[in-house]
Design an enzyme around this catalytic site. Structure first.
Site, PDB file in Angstrom:
ATOM      1  N   THR A 122       7.035 -13.483   9.737  1.00 57.38           N
ATOM      2  CA  THR A 122       6.182 -12.595  10.500  1.00 57.38           C
ATOM      3  C   THR A 122       4.990 -13.210  10.540  1.00 57.38           C
ATOM      4  O   THR A 122       4.279 -13.113  11.866  1.00 57.38           O
ATOM      5  CB  THR A 122       5.998 -11.111   9.615  1.00 57.38           C
ATOM      6  OG1 THR A 122       7.052 -10.579   9.386  1.00 57.38           O
ATOM      7  CG2 THR A 122       4.998 -10.384  10.631  1.00 57.38           C
ATOM      8  N   SER A 180      -1.370 -15.547   2.592  1.00 58.60           N
ATOM      9  CA  SER A 180      -1.854 -14.100   2.764  1.00 58.60           C
ATOM     10  C   SER A 180      -2.137 -13.278   1.513  1.00 58.60           C
ATOM     11  O   SER A 180      -2.732 -13.953   0.411  1.00 58.60           O
ATOM     12  CB  SER A 180      -1.314 -13.428   3.900  1.00 58.60           C
ATOM     13  OG  SER A 180      -2.155 -12.329   4.123  1.00 58.60           O
ATOM     14  N   HIS A 181      -1.623 -12.326   1.316  1.00 57.75           N
ATOM     15  CA  HIS A 181      -1.689 -11.214   0.464  1.00 57.75           C
ATOM     16  C   HIS A 181      -0.769 -11.621  -0.989  1.00 57.75           C
ATOM     17  O   HIS A 181      -0.806 -11.008  -1.742  1.00 57.75           O
ATOM     18  CB  HIS A 181      -1.579  -9.849   0.742  1.00 57.75           C
ATOM     19  CG  HIS A 181      -0.179  -9.691   1.645  1.00 57.75           C
ATOM     20  ND1 HIS A 181       0.075 -10.166   2.835  1.00 57.75           N
ATOM     21  CD2 HIS A 181       0.964  -9.133   1.047  1.00 57.75           C
ATOM     22  CE1 HIS A 181       1.424 -10.090   2.968  1.00 57.75           C
ATOM     23  NE2 HIS A 181       2.056  -9.426   1.963  1.00 57.75           N
ATOM     24  N   LYS A 194       0.535 -21.828   8.802  1.00 56.73           N
ATOM     25  CA  LYS A 194       0.797 -21.250   9.953  1.00 56.73           C
ATOM     26  C   LYS A 194       0.186 -22.158  11.103  1.00 56.73           C
ATOM     27  O   LYS A 194      -1.120 -22.705  10.733  1.00 56.73           O
ATOM     28  CB  LYS A 194       0.490 -19.711  10.114  1.00 56.73           C
ATOM     29  CG  LYS A 194      -0.838 -19.333   9.434  1.00 56.73           C
ATOM     30  CD  LYS A 194      -1.114 -17.602   9.506  1.00 56.73           C
ATOM     31  CE  LYS A 194      -2.327 -17.598   8.627  1.00 56.73           C
ATOM     32  NZ  LYS A 194      -2.618 -15.897   8.471  1.00 56.73           N
ATOM     33  N   ASP A 244      -8.011  -9.436   1.962  1.00 59.23           N
ATOM     34  CA  ASP A 244      -6.943  -9.837   1.452  1.00 59.23           C
ATOM     35  C   ASP A 244      -7.035 -11.734   1.310  1.00 59.23           C
ATOM     36  O   ASP A 244      -8.197 -12.033   1.565  1.00 59.23           O
ATOM     37  CB  ASP A 244      -5.598  -9.727   2.105  1.00 59.23           C
ATOM     38  CG  ASP A 244      -5.435 -10.621   3.192  1.00 59.23           C
ATOM     39  OD1 ASP A 244      -6.419 -10.658   3.999  1.00 59.23           O
ATOM     40  OD2 ASP A 244      -4.414 -10.920   3.753  1.00 59.23           O
ATOM     41  N   ASP A 284      -6.339 -14.272   2.752  1.00 61.08           N
ATOM     42  CA  ASP A 284      -6.951 -15.087   3.854  1.00 61.08           C
ATOM     43  C   ASP A 284      -7.797 -14.367   4.711  1.00 61.08           C
ATOM     44  O   ASP A 284      -8.341 -14.933   5.862  1.00 61.08           O
ATOM     45  CB  ASP A 284      -5.636 -15.506   4.592  1.00 61.08           C
ATOM     46  CG  ASP A 284      -4.905 -14.616   5.372  1.00 61.08           C
ATOM     47  OD1 ASP A 284      -4.885 -13.523   4.792  1.00 61.08           O
ATOM     48  OD2 ASP A 284      -4.409 -14.850   6.455  1.00 61.08           O
ATOM     49  N   ASP A 286      -7.854 -11.571   6.600  1.00 61.89           N
ATOM     50  CA  ASP A 286      -7.543 -10.894   7.768  1.00 61.89           C
ATOM     51  C   ASP A 286      -7.255  -9.291   7.681  1.00 61.89           C
ATOM     52  O   ASP A 286      -7.147  -8.656   8.555  1.00 61.89           O
ATOM     53  CB  ASP A 286      -6.368 -11.543   8.690  1.00 61.89           C
ATOM     54  CG  ASP A 286      -5.095 -11.844   8.107  1.00 61.89           C
ATOM     55  OD1 ASP A 286      -5.044 -11.417   6.611  1.00 61.89           O
ATOM     56  OD2 ASP A 286      -4.148 -12.440   8.347  1.00 61.89           O
ATOM     57  N   ARG A 287      -6.985  -8.848   6.254  1.00 63.48           N
ATOM     58  CA  ARG A 287      -6.928  -7.574   6.085  1.00 63.48           C
ATOM     59  C   ARG A 287      -8.071  -6.656   5.416  1.00 63.48           C
ATOM     60  O   ARG A 287      -9.030  -7.224   5.247  1.00 63.48           O
ATOM     61  CB  ARG A 287      -5.702  -7.472   4.864  1.00 63.48           C
ATOM     62  CG  ARG A 287      -4.537  -7.743   5.512  1.00 63.48           C
ATOM     63  CD  ARG A 287      -3.271  -7.504   4.389  1.00 63.48           C
ATOM     64  NE  ARG A 287      -2.023  -8.100   5.007  1.00 63.48           N
ATOM     65  CZ  ARG A 287      -0.917  -7.312   4.625  1.00 63.48           C
ATOM     66  NH1 ARG A 287      -0.788  -6.481   3.846  1.00 63.48           N
ATOM     67  NH2 ARG A 287       0.329  -7.945   4.993  1.00 63.48           N
ATOM     68  N   SER A 306      -0.507  -2.140   8.012  1.00 57.74           N
ATOM     69  CA  SER A 306      -0.447  -3.039   6.921  1.00 57.74           C
ATOM     70  C   SER A 306      -1.903  -3.402   6.817  1.00 57.74           C
ATOM     71  O   SER A 306      -2.156  -4.483   6.459  1.00 57.74           O
ATOM     72  CB  SER A 306       0.505  -4.054   7.203  1.00 57.74           C
ATOM     73  OG  SER A 306       0.126  -4.832   8.221  1.00 57.74           O
ATOM     74  N   LYS A 323      -6.223 -10.579  13.128  1.00 58.70           N
ATOM     75  CA  LYS A 323      -6.857  -9.596  12.601  1.00 58.70           C
ATOM     76  C   LYS A 323      -7.997  -9.856  11.824  1.00 58.70           C
ATOM     77  O   LYS A 323      -8.026 -11.021  11.275  1.00 58.70           O
ATOM     78  CB  LYS A 323      -5.730  -8.519  11.764  1.00 58.70           C
ATOM     79  CG  LYS A 323      -4.947  -9.347  10.725  1.00 58.70           C
ATOM     80  CD  LYS A 323      -3.888  -8.307  10.210  1.00 58.70           C
ATOM     81  CE  LYS A 323      -3.083  -8.779   9.065  1.00 58.70           C
ATOM     82  NZ  LYS A 323      -1.806  -9.647   9.483  1.00 58.70           N
TER      83      LYS A 323
HETATM   84  C1  VG1 Z   1       3.445  -7.942   6.834  1.00 61.84           C
HETATM   85  C2  VG1 Z   1       2.915  -6.614   7.465  1.00 61.84           C
HETATM   86  C3  VG1 Z   1       2.490  -7.097   8.879  1.00 61.84           C
HETATM   87  C4  VG1 Z   1       1.598  -8.189   8.846  1.00 61.84           C
HETATM   88  C5  VG1 Z   1       2.292  -9.358   8.119  1.00 61.84           C
HETATM   89  C6  VG1 Z   1       1.266 -10.404   8.087  1.00 61.84           C
HETATM   90  O1  VG1 Z   1       4.603  -8.272   7.343  1.00 61.84           O
HETATM   91  O2  VG1 Z   1       3.899  -5.720   7.388  1.00 61.84           O
HETATM   92  O3  VG1 Z   1       2.025  -5.787   9.408  1.00 61.84           O
HETATM   93  O4  VG1 Z   1       1.459  -8.510  10.354  1.00 61.84           O
HETATM   94  O5  VG1 Z   1       2.526  -8.990   6.828  1.00 61.84           O
HETATM   95  O6  VG1 Z   1       0.019  -9.723   7.417  1.00 61.84           O
HETATM   96  P1  VG1 Z   1       5.957  -7.936   6.767  1.00 61.84           P
HETATM   97  O7  VG1 Z   1       7.259  -8.760   7.704  1.00 61.84           O
HETATM   98  O8  VG1 Z   1       5.983  -8.535   5.380  1.00 61.84           O
HETATM   99  O9  VG1 Z   1       6.293  -6.534   6.834  1.00 61.84           O
HETATM  100  V1  VG1 Z   1      -0.891 -11.244   6.471  1.00 61.84           V
HETATM  101  O10 VG1 Z   1      -2.264 -10.580   6.014  1.00 61.84           O
HETATM  102  O11 VG1 Z   1       0.290 -11.367   5.177  1.00 61.84           O
HETATM  103  O12 VG1 Z   1      -0.965 -12.457   7.237  1.00 61.84           O
HETATM  104 CO    CO Z   2      -3.651 -11.848   5.296  1.00 62.79          CO
END
Ligand code: VG1
Ligand code: CO
Length: 559
Positions: free
Chosen positions: A34, A129-130, A142, A293, A295, A297-298, A381, A392
């Site tokens: 993702t 990320s998280h 990425k 979070d 990185d 973005d959340r 999310s 984001k």
């Molecule tokens: C999750 C979230 C998605 C978000 C992605 C990256 O993906 O559901 O909405 O865009 O993380 O967020 P998934 O495929 O695990 O549901 V981040 O802040 O981890 O870059």
């Molecule tokens: Co993130």
């Protein structure tokens, strides 16, 4: 941008700056999910693993030759080593210039900001990320394109294809450079500029929001806290919220980025930011609290005794767009990812603006933002953002709420309740079953898919099914099609359940179940969420046979 103090030669001298071509073999698991390629740290530390993926970026992104690349990360374990590897490879692959965040630090939205402001050809962000960090945690990489946004699927697919047949990569034999001093260096023929990680981003935020009004709010008896979760937003939040907006020292909690995020899970939600949530509870709870979070973005938004769901947050910000200086004249449209609640749709309808439903992942908003069709977008999310960058943006959402509170001078709870009274409330929850057996999860999804044809018109748990499908999206700008983006079952009363498998996990599979019910009656808008959704939760559990396929009775995390 700092002035270029001095160009330094590597201590090995020019003779050591030779380009090496290293033989390698493909890894078969470098398909980005993702949001980039995420694996456990040990996987990335294997010989050639990171190098192969990076070479695939250079081999497929021709404009980087002779161009400028932004490089930074969330500060997690292996960030610094990875940056040194990438810089040497960039130099060997003909990149003319790299802009690197000081100490290797650049949040995801700040990277997007730097790419756009300095009109570079792209950027590489090192983050999972998280996901937890540290030697036993996760790492990730990425690639963002010249618009500042996450690479669209056609780019990630080209990179993945390239990793499958790679035979060699190029690097420069050179010493590590100093990432901590704001200076310029030369690496072979490439210039490396270590840039202030925060300055460009802070400047952009000051243009977006009414800082004077927020300063005035904070100078009064308004109380607030921001939890950086020992991740990348610490320096950004300290500069903006404390230094520029005048919040007292200590407002930013856990503000120093740590390689292991202090052993925590840098995921701003009710489960992982408990300490912060507790500060908002009771009569003496804080007026406002927020977190971001790994990185940056959340975002999580809390008021006194209230948690604002990310879906509601998007809807409320869209409904109030004209309070923000950057959107005084309104917004052309909004977009939300498919599993995000339909709260924003109701706002768009009332404002008479466009509304788009996209697959999960920020990359799907890029074309709509670039085309000027939307200005605000969000995901359930904990992702919210606008056209100011192409990612984001956690702090953007926090500052947007502060700006809104400063403009309306009402409590968070009053703003949310008034919104529900006007637009109706979309009760919403996500149930995650983490780390389940991957084959079982696939079987569950296949079984669900097979059931779809017979559902419309039938009843599940006493509710009549209006539609049931596997979500597919045709991008309205470039007509690219993305299929199998999640299973939706919609009921005649506007409720929905959605099922999809995570594309960001690194162990087993994670099943996400999204549950939503619409309640227009203000007298019924104050139920506890899990109770309001109980019937739908049972329907989802039973129809998907979650226990049979995953062996789990209860979700791991409820948000
Ligand atoms: C999750 C979230 C998605 C978000 C992605 C990256 O993906 O559901 O909405 O865009 O993380 O967020 P998934 O495929 O695990 O549901 V981040 O802040 O981890 O870059
Ligand atoms: Co993130």
């Amino acid at each position: 941008m700092p002035p270029c103090v001095e160009m330094r030669k590597n201590s090995h001298g020019p003779t050591a700056m030779t380009i090496q071509t290293v033989q390698t073999k493909p890894f078969d698991d470098q398909k980005p999910g993702t949001s980039g390629l995420r694996k456990q740290v040990g996987v990335f530390q294997q010989a050639h693993y990171l190098e192969n993926f990076v070479q695939a970026i250079f081999d497929t992104q021709a404009e980087l030759q002779g161009g400028t690349l932004v490089v930074g990360g969330d500060g997690r374990f292996y960030n610094r080593q990875a940056i040194q590897i990438i810089l040497r490879m960039a130099a060997a692959n003909g990149v003319a210039r790299c802009l690197v965040g000081q100490g290797g630090i650049l949040s995801t939205p700040a990277t997007s900001c730097v790419i756009r402001k300095h009109q570079t050809q792209g950027g590489i962000i090192l983050s999972a990320s998280h996901n937890p960090g540290g030697p036993n945690g996760d790492f990730g990489i990425k690639f963002n394109t010249a618009n500042g946004g996450p690479a669209p699927e056609k780019v990630t697919e080209a990179i993945f294809e390239c990793t499958k047949s790679i035979t060699e990569y190029k690097t420069l034999e050179a010493e590590d450079i100093d990432l901590d001093t704001l200076e310029c260096f030369t690496l072979g023929n490439m210039h490396v500029e270590i840039i202030d990680s925060v300055a460009d981003y802070a400047e952009l935020m000051a243009e977006q929001f009414d800082f004077a009004a927020i300063r005035d709010l904070i100078a009064g008896d308004f109380t607030l806290a921001f939890d950086a979760m020992h991740a990348v937003t610490g320096p950004y939040a300290t500069e903006i919220i404390e230094n520029q907006l005048g919040a007292p020292a200590g407002t930013v909690m856990n503000g120093t980025p740590l390689e292991d995020f202090g052993g925590g899970h840098p995921d701003p939600n009710l489960a992982h930011a408990r300490e912060l949530v507790a500060k908002t509870q009771g009569d003496h709870g804080l007026d406002f609290a927020a977190a971001s979070d790994g990185d940056g973005d959340r975002n999580m938004i809390l008021g006194k005794n209230i948690f604002v769901t990310p879906s509601d947050s998007l809807a409320i910000l869209a409904a109030n767009a004209t309070v923000f200086p950057a959107y005084r004249n309104g917004i052309p449209g909004v977009a939300r990812s498919m599993p995000t609640s339909q709260a924003a749709d109701r706002v768009a309808e009332k404002l008479g603006i466009e509304c788009f439903e996209t697959p999960t992942g920020w990359k799907f908003f890029g074309n709509l933002l670039d085309a000027g069709r939307i200005a605000f977008c969000g995901e359930e999310s904990f992702g919210t953002g606008s056209s100011h960058v192409r990612e984001k943006d956690g702090l953007w959402a926090v500052l947007a709420w502060l700006n809104l509170l400063a403009a309306r001078r009402e409590s968070v709870a009053d703003i949310v309740h008034a919104h529900w009274a006007e637009f109706g409330r979309n009760y919403y929850s996500r149930h995650d079953y983490e780390g389940v057996d991957a084959a079982g999860a696939e079987d569950l999804m296949n079984n669900l898919r097979e059931s779809l044809g017979g559902l419309p018109g039938s009843e599940l748990g006493g509710l009549k099914v209006a539609y049931a499908d596997d979500f597919a999206y045709t991008d309205p700008i470039d007509n690219s099609v993305s299929r199998n983006q999640g299973i939706r079952i919609g009921f005649e009363n506007g409720s929905r359940v959605v099922f999809r498998l995570s594309g960001t996990g690194t162990v087993g599979a994670t099943l996400r179940v999204y549950i939503e019910a619409f309640e227009p009656d203000p007298a019924k808008q104050q139920e506890p969420t899990q109770e309001a959704l109980a019937t739908l939760i049972d329907i989802a559990r039973e129809h998907a046979q979650i226990e049979k396929f995953t062996g789990r009775r209860e979700p791991t995390v409820i948000t």
